[in-house]
Design an enzyme around this catalytic site. Structure first.
Site, mmCIF file in Angstrom:
data_model
loop_
_atom_site.group_PDB
_atom_site.id
_atom_site.type_symbol
_atom_site.label_atom_id
_atom_site.label_comp_id
_atom_site.label_asym_id
_atom_site.label_seq_id
_atom_site.Cartn_x
_atom_site.Cartn_y
_atom_site.Cartn_z
ATOM 1 N N THR A 1 -51.905 50.055 81.666
ATOM 2 C CA THR A 1 -51.547 49.620 83.014
ATOM 3 C C THR A 1 -51.412 50.843 83.910
ATOM 4 O O THR A 1 -50.897 51.869 83.475
ATOM 5 C CB THR A 1 -50.238 48.808 83.039
ATOM 6 O OG1 THR A 1 -49.874 48.567 84.406
ATOM 7 C CG2 THR A 1 -49.083 49.537 82.356
ATOM 8 N N GLY A 2 -51.917 50.739 85.129
ATOM 9 C CA GLY A 2 -51.840 51.883 86.031
ATOM 10 C C GLY A 2 -53.018 51.873 86.985
ATOM 11 O O GLY A 2 -53.667 50.835 87.175
ATOM 12 N N ARG B 1 -63.465 44.094 93.817
ATOM 13 C CA ARG B 1 -63.232 45.310 93.016
ATOM 14 C C ARG B 1 -62.817 44.896 91.597
ATOM 15 O O ARG B 1 -62.067 43.958 91.400
ATOM 16 C CB ARG B 1 -62.135 46.142 93.676
ATOM 17 C CG ARG B 1 -61.645 47.362 92.859
ATOM 18 C CD ARG B 1 -60.395 47.056 92.066
ATOM 19 N NE ARG B 1 -59.766 48.254 91.501
ATOM 20 C CZ ARG B 1 -58.767 48.195 90.625
ATOM 21 N NH1 ARG B 1 -58.282 47.052 90.221
ATOM 22 N NH2 ARG B 1 -58.239 49.301 90.142
ATOM 23 N N THR C 1 -49.175 44.375 85.963
ATOM 24 C CA THR C 1 -50.190 43.958 84.991
ATOM 25 C C THR C 1 -49.483 43.669 83.677
ATOM 26 O O THR C 1 -48.456 44.272 83.387
ATOM 27 C CB THR C 1 -51.177 45.140 84.801
ATOM 28 O OG1 THR C 1 -51.899 45.291 86.007
ATOM 29 C CG2 THR C 1 -52.120 44.942 83.641
ATOM 30 N N GLY D 1 -56.302 51.865 87.891
ATOM 31 C CA GLY D 1 -57.468 51.544 87.068
ATOM 32 C C GLY D 1 -58.652 52.489 87.167
ATOM 33 O O GLY D 1 -59.329 52.754 86.176
ATOM 34 N N GLY E 1 -61.082 46.345 88.017
ATOM 35 C CA GLY E 1 -60.291 47.464 87.497
ATOM 36 C C GLY E 1 -60.598 47.779 86.042
ATOM 37 O O GLY E 1 -61.648 47.406 85.505
ATOM 38 N N ASP E 2 -59.658 48.465 85.406
ATOM 39 C CA ASP E 2 -59.870 48.915 84.020
ATOM 40 C C ASP E 2 -59.563 47.849 82.976
ATOM 41 O O ASP E 2 -60.089 47.921 81.860
ATOM 42 C CB ASP E 2 -58.984 50.133 83.751
ATOM 43 C CG ASP E 2 -57.498 49.795 83.930
ATOM 44 O OD1 ASP E 2 -57.147 49.188 84.967
ATOM 45 O OD2 ASP E 2 -56.697 50.110 83.040
HETATM 46 N N1 ASP Z 1 -54.745 48.715 85.924
HETATM 47 C C1 ASP Z 1 -54.730 47.673 86.896
HETATM 48 C C2 ASP Z 1 -55.944 47.814 87.770
HETATM 49 O O1 ASP Z 1 -56.262 48.921 88.166
HETATM 50 C C3 ASP Z 1 -53.525 47.644 87.769
HETATM 51 C C4 ASP Z 1 -52.203 47.897 87.071
HETATM 52 O O2 ASP Z 1 -52.150 47.992 85.856
HETATM 53 O O3 ASP Z 1 -51.184 47.984 87.736
HETATM 54 O O4 ASP Z 1 -56.555 46.831 88.083
#
Ligand code: ASP
Length: 333
Positions: free
Chosen positions: A249-250, A226, A198, A252, A228-229
């Site tokens: 990032t992570g 879906r 991301t 979500g 995400g965050d």
């Molecule tokens: N945060 C992002 C999501 O969950 C994915 C990511 O940052 O790697 O969509």
């Protein structure tokens, strides 16, 4: 005699109190004196990013794009451009690269499609725009900016978001533009659930306005539709001139439930924490205890930068008006 002693003690206490107040004022003054003219921080995703999983070629390819992105934003900010403009244009550079999980290099859903999310937020007026689940707009971050500036809404999804973006003159691409072998292999081999890429950016401009933006293809093999965050304001993206700008990032689902980006801002606003303290508490304590892996990049109203992450690595970098500029990938750098 007794009353003279009492008076002396009282006067002594007043002097001590006054001195400590002066110290506080001085501390505050020092913070104000270290006000940076502008500052920029970026990420290109967090996850299982270690030296043994990287070839020297890929390592330098990532650093090259991160540097190009940083320079794009830094040129805008040093020339007096706005934080919003810097965030959008910096993120576009990473969206146009197949290396990152945003735009061109977006990961695949479980149905073999690419569905992207993005958000942008202006800390000067708490305005925000985001798009979710879009499949055919070249630069999702620009669609998010259009939602913020040209619509009365904050969030648009799917076909409605695409139609709106086309009406605003944004570039349309065939969904096949987002097909990359590398990402398709990740889906078919069902590997790399965590190593994503991301992208995000936060900026402080010379007018002392803050802005944040995040763009992503989401998680590899995610259920189609879906969200995400990243496009959820307060979860993956947040900016407020009175505190800081944050892009996350992570994983979500955790960032949404722990409202990570707004939590960092709230800890500064109501808990009187510094950016470093707030970001560290949320990423390295709250998220770790919850089991949510990832990281954030953030800049506060003085131009201080924080880039904590609790995963093995995070593509990241920063630049500021004092001539500092660096990009990093691994935990040990
Ligand atoms: N945060 C992002 C999501 O969950 C994915 C990511 O940052 O790697 O969509």
């Amino acid at each position: 005699m007794k009353s003279t002693v009492t008076r002396s003690v009282f006067l002594f206490l007043i002097v001590i109190a006054t001195l400590s107040c002066n110290n506080k004022t001085r501390e505050k003054d020092e913070q104000v004196i270290t006000q940076k003219e502008w500052a920029l921080v970026i990420h290109g995703g967090a996850g299982v990013i270690t030296r043994d999983l990287m070839t020297p070629e890929r390592d330098s390819a990532y650093r090259k794009v991160l540097t190009e992105a940083l320079e794009t934003g830094a040129n805008i900010l040093s020339g007096g451009g706005s934080a919003i403009e810097a965030v959008e244009k910096t993120i576009q550079v990473m969206e146009n690269s197949p290396l990152f999980n945003a735009g061109r290099g977006a990961v695949f859903t479980n149905k073999g499609t690419n569905e992207m999310d993005a958000a942008i937020m202006d800390g000067s007026d708490i305005n925000a725009g985001s798009v979710a689940g879009i499949t055919n707009i070249k630069n999702p971050i620009s669609a998010a900016r259009a939602v913020m500036e040209k619509s009365v809404h904050v969030m648009l999804s799917g076909q409605g978001a695409s139609e709106f973006a086309f009406e605003q003159g944004l570039e349309k691409v065939d969904p096949s533009y987002f097909y990359t072998d590398h990402r398709y292999r990740q889906l078919t081999e069902a590997i790399n659930r965590e190593k994503n890429g991301t992208v995000g950016c936060c900026a402080l401009d010379k007018q002392r306005n803050l802005a944040a933006g995040t763009s992503t293809g989401g998680m590899t093999n995610k259920k189609y539709n879906r969200i995400g965050d990243a496009p959820v304001i307060g979860a993956g993206t947040y900016a407020n001139n009175s505190t800081c700008a944050v892009s996350a990032t992570g994983h979500g689902e955790y960032f949404i439930r722990w409202t990570v980006a707004h939590d960092i801002s709230a800890l500064m606003e109501y808990g009187n924490m510094s950016l470093n303290e707030a970001a560290d508490l949320v990423v390295n304590k709250k998220l770790v205890e919850a089991g949510g892996s990832g990281g954030i990049v953030s800049v506060d109203k003085y131009g201080n930068i924080a880039m904590p992450f609790n995963s093995e690595g995070m593509f990241r970098g920063f630049a500021d008006s004092e001539g500092n500029k660096a990009v990093y990938i691994y935990r040990d750098e």
